[in-house]
Scaffold this motif. Structure first.
Motif, short mmCIF file in Angstrom:
data_model
loop_
_atom_site.label_atom_id
_atom_site.label_comp_id
_atom_site.label_asym_id
_atom_site.label_seq_id
_atom_site.Cartn_x
_atom_site.Cartn_y
_atom_site.Cartn_z
N LEU A 63 -4.02 22.09 -28.88
CA LEU A 63 -4.04 21.26 -28.01
C LEU A 63 -2.98 20.33 -28.24
N MET A 64 -2.37 20.01 -29.49
CA MET A 64 -1.56 18.88 -29.68
C MET A 64 -0.10 19.56 -29.43
N LEU A 65 -0.02 21.01 -29.44
CA LEU A 65 1.20 21.58 -29.08
C LEU A 65 1.55 21.59 -27.61
N LEU A 66 0.54 21.37 -26.69
CA LEU A 66 0.88 21.32 -25.57
C LEU A 66 1.84 19.95 -25.10
N VAL A 67 1.66 19.17 -25.99
CA VAL A 67 2.54 17.78 -25.99
C VAL A 67 3.92 18.21 -26.73
N ILE A 68 3.84 18.56 -27.85
CA ILE A 68 5.00 18.70 -29.03
C ILE A 68 6.08 19.72 -28.54
N ILE A 112 -5.49 14.98 -23.46
CA ILE A 112 -5.50 15.78 -24.63
C ILE A 112 -6.29 15.05 -25.74
N ILE A 113 -6.14 13.51 -25.69
CA ILE A 113 -6.69 12.74 -26.59
C ILE A 113 -8.37 12.87 -26.22
N ILE A 114 -8.80 12.96 -24.99
CA ILE A 114 -10.21 12.98 -24.64
C ILE A 114 -10.60 14.12 -25.04
N ALA A 115 -9.85 15.54 -24.95
CA ALA A 115 -10.24 16.76 -25.26
C ALA A 115 -10.58 16.82 -26.80
N LEU A 116 -9.67 16.20 -27.70
CA LEU A 116 -9.58 16.08 -28.97
C LEU A 116 -10.95 15.48 -29.54
N GLY A 117 -10.97 14.23 -28.77
CA GLY A 117 -12.43 13.48 -29.20
C GLY A 117 -13.41 14.26 -28.90
N ALA A 118 -13.63 14.83 -27.63
CA ALA A 118 -14.77 15.56 -27.39
C ALA A 118 -15.16 16.62 -28.58
N MET A 119 -14.06 17.60 -28.72
CA MET A 119 -14.23 18.40 -29.80
C MET A 119 -14.59 18.05 -30.95
N THR A 120 -14.00 16.92 -31.39
CA THR A 120 -14.42 16.48 -32.68
C THR A 120 -16.00 15.75 -32.74
N TRP A 121 -16.26 15.35 -31.72
CA TRP A 121 -17.45 14.62 -31.73
C TRP A 121 -18.67 15.83 -31.70
N VAL A 122 -18.54 16.91 -31.17
CA VAL A 122 -19.25 18.05 -31.15
C VAL A 122 -19.23 18.85 -32.39
#
Length: 404
Positions: A63-68, A112-122
């Protein structure tokens, strides 16, 4: 003496430089070949919990590489497209805003931040080490009739003790478990903080004195793995490793039978001897374990006469012990017990060890233990500044008002 022409001299230097570069490349290839024997156990684990953690690492990185990656690519593209020698590029010194660019620049990172936050929460709740396992593997829930294997872990200086209360055996620096059976760990430490970590099994978790931490995991494959302490805990830290052996159920039963037949009893007296600091201890087995030993290790009250931590908590909750507090204080001196017995770890220094300082020189800026007389003789502290109150001139209040 023959004199080389400039052309021949340049050719010889060129050949020498090429040979030197070739040797460097061959050396790098040889060194990199040594790395082929390293196993990336974190990225190729054998336990379902570690597999889920591996997948979380990969998904987060992707996910982070999608920006980097686009940013890196566009950096080179813009540098080439708008170079000074490219006269075909649009020159617009008055450009200051583009709504389309702003939408792209802010929307994609936000998603991407929303997706990372959702993954981290779950994953934070799903992989909570205190949460009992709900599955043994993908699409393989834990059967209702399967009982987890309970293993009590004590981090000692500098070794690991594993107690199996259901089987009445224990082992030192070796742990065994059947594959595809949930494991419920109860973890503590005898002296300082450590971390219990089997990379192929699950994530790292603290082992702390006076406290109990939990970990639930499962090993899905048979084999021999390595466990370690991931937190520096003293001189023997680098050797504080243990073997983790994953068997079939029959293989685990044979391992328990071996411990019962080849081991010695583990009572409180044997535990106190085992607790003394030592390094590179060989694997040992204990054929029986005294009841309540792990709870006493958690409560720091294995030694006779020591008050358990839960007793101290009870006294605090009831408002204190009043006149009995002084006697209780002596029963709560855990840290000095090893010093009094002469078993402090190597590296313990004055005053914690109770020994005379190795150097007679006082640290700069520290008042010595002789009441300041030695320091006054050396002129390092002003006269009259011993253990009494500060000199009068230091206690004077300001005479005037301070102007801001």
């Amino acid at each position: 003496m023959a004199i080389l022409s400039p052309n021949r001299r340049a050719a010889r230097l060129s050949r020498g430089t090429s040979a030197h570069k070739s040797l460097r490349i061959l050396a790098l290839l040889a060194v990199s070949g040594l790395l082929t024997g390293c196993g990336m156990v974190v990225m190729d684990p054998s336990g379902d919990v570690a597999v889920q953690q591996r997948n979380l690492i990969i998904a987060s990185t992707a996910l982070m590489l999608l920006v980097i990656l686009p940013v890196i690519a566009l950096t080179f593209l813009f540098a080439w497209r708008y170079r000074a020698s490219n006269t075909d590029a649009t020159y617009d010194p008055d450009f200051h805003h583009s709504t389309q660019l702003e939408v792209v620049i802010w929307t994609i990172p936000l998603l991407i931040i929303i997706a990372l936050g959702a993954m981290t929460w779950v994953s934070t709740h799903t992989l909570d080490p205190y949460r009992p396992l709900s599955r043994l593997a993908p699409d393989k829930p834990v059967p209702a009739d399967v009982k987890p294997l309970t293993v009590e872990v004590v981090a000692l200086d500098w070794k690991w003790l594993f107690i199996y209360p259901e089987y009445g055996v224990a082992s030192l620096n070796e742990m065994a478990a059947p594959a595809n059976v949930p494991i419920s760990f109860r973890i503590t430490s005898s002296s300082v903080w450590n971390t219990f970590y089997v990379p192929a099994l699950a994530g790292m978790i603290y082992a702390m004195p006076g406290m109990e931490t939990k970990l639930h995991a499962v090993m899905n494959g048979e084999g021999d793995f390595t466990g370690l302490s991931g937190m520096y805990s003293g001189a023997g830290f680098s050797r504080m490793n243990f073997g983790f052996r994953s068997f079939t159920q029959q293989g685990f039963d044979d391992w328990v039978a071996k411990a019962k037949s080849a081991g010695t009893p583990l009572d409180r007296e044997a535990y106190l001897k085992l607790e003394k600091p030592s390094e590179a201890e060989p694997v040992r087995y204990f054929s029986s374990v005294e009841g309540g030993l792990f709870d006493a290790a958690v409560g720091l009250c294995v030694a006779p006469g020591q008050m358990c931590v839960h007793e101290m908590h009870h006294i605090d909750r009831t408002g204190g012990a009043a006149n009995a507090s002084e006697a209780n204080r002596q029963r709560l001196e855990y840290d000095s017990r090893r010093v009094q017995e002469g078993d402090e770890p190597s590296g313990a220094t004055f005053p914690a060890s109770g020994r005379t300082p190795r150097s007679p020189e006082e640290p700069e800026g520290v008042i010595p233990r002789d009441g300041g007389q030695g320091a006054q003789e050396r002129g390092s502290v002003p006269p009259g500044s011993g253990s009494g109150p500060a000199p009068a001139q230091l206690n004077n209040l300001p005479t005037g008002t301070h102007q801001h």
